[in-house]
Every structure is written in C-alpha cells, then in structure tokens.
Design a protein around this motif. Structure first.
Motif, mmCIF file in Angstrom:
data_model
loop_
_atom_site.group_PDB
_atom_site.id
_atom_site.type_symbol
_atom_site.label_atom_id
_atom_site.label_comp_id
_atom_site.label_asym_id
_atom_site.label_seq_id
_atom_site.Cartn_x
_atom_site.Cartn_y
_atom_site.Cartn_z
ATOM 1 N N MET A 1 5.828 4.438 44.122
ATOM 2 C CA MET A 1 6.001 2.917 43.978
ATOM 3 C C MET A 1 5.400 2.536 45.059
ATOM 4 N N ASN A 2 5.648 2.966 46.621
ATOM 5 C CA ASN A 2 5.315 2.339 47.662
ATOM 6 C C ASN A 2 3.841 2.123 47.627
ATOM 7 N N ALA A 3 2.942 3.008 47.209
ATOM 8 C CA ALA A 3 1.622 2.897 47.083
ATOM 9 C C ALA A 3 0.959 1.915 46.234
ATOM 10 N N ILE A 4 1.729 1.389 45.052
ATOM 11 C CA ILE A 4 1.439 0.626 44.122
ATOM 12 C C ILE A 4 1.602 -1.025 44.850
ATOM 13 N N LEU A 5 2.712 -0.900 45.648
ATOM 14 C CA LEU A 5 3.333 -2.113 46.339
ATOM 15 C C LEU A 5 2.189 -2.501 47.310
ATOM 16 N N GLU A 6 1.601 -1.409 48.153
ATOM 17 C CA GLU A 6 0.710 -1.566 49.156
ATOM 18 C C GLU A 6 -0.687 -2.098 48.561
ATOM 19 N N GLY A 7 -1.032 -1.230 47.444
ATOM 20 C CA GLY A 7 -2.139 -1.860 46.835
ATOM 21 C C GLY A 7 -2.297 -3.301 46.385
ATOM 22 N N PHE A 8 -1.065 -3.813 45.988
ATOM 23 C CA PHE A 8 -0.947 -4.947 45.365
ATOM 24 C C PHE A 8 -1.042 -6.115 46.601
ATOM 25 N N ARG A 9 -0.544 -5.627 47.694
ATOM 26 C CA ARG A 9 -0.451 -6.419 48.946
ATOM 27 C C ARG A 9 -2.018 -6.594 49.477
ATOM 28 N N GLY A 10 -2.775 -5.385 49.286
ATOM 29 C CA GLY A 10 -3.976 -5.495 49.859
ATOM 30 C C GLY A 10 -4.881 -6.348 48.914
ATOM 31 N N PHE A 11 -4.756 -6.244 47.689
ATOM 32 C CA PHE A 11 -5.118 -7.042 46.632
ATOM 33 C C PHE A 11 -4.985 -8.630 46.998
ATOM 34 N N ALA A 12 -3.896 -9.020 47.145
ATOM 35 C CA ALA A 12 -3.342 -10.071 47.520
ATOM 36 C C ALA A 12 -4.050 -10.832 48.629
#
Length: 63
Positions: free
Chosen positions: A1-12
């Motif tokens: 779940m943390n990897a998904i959140l970090e991926g989203f932050r990177g995209f943002a």
C-alpha cells in the motif's frame, strides 16, 4: 500500500511540474540564487505578472 501511495505522490509532483504549479517555488529559488537586492514578488504578484506576460505575448498553449 505504501508503494502505491508513493507512486501517486510522484505522479502528482510530475503533473504539477508539467502544469506549472511549482513556478513560484522555482522563481523564489532563482531569486535567492541570483542575489537580487530587492525582495521577491509575493505569490499573488508573481501569478499576476505571469498571467499578464502570457496575455501580452501569446504562445502555443492549450488554454
């Protein structure tokens, strides 16, 4: 779940950079590095100046 959140932050962050949302932060960094004697524009002044320059010198842009 943390990897998904970090991926989203990177995209943002990427999307914000593409859209110019970080322009004021880049301006402040440039202003500090350039050693200007006067105070930097406020964020409101910066966006007004940027909009005025874009309106007086239209370039290819989507909107």
């Amino acid at each position: 779940m943390n990897a998904i959140l970090e991926g989203f932050r990177g995209f943002a962050r990427y999307f914000g950079g593409v859209m110019g949302a970080d322009a004021y932060a880049k301006y402040l960094e440039h202003h500090a590095d350039s050693g200007h004697g006067e105070a930097p524009m406020t964020e409101r002044e910066f966006w007004r100046d940027r909009t005025d320059r874009q309106d007086s010198n239209p370039q290819g842009r989507c909107c």
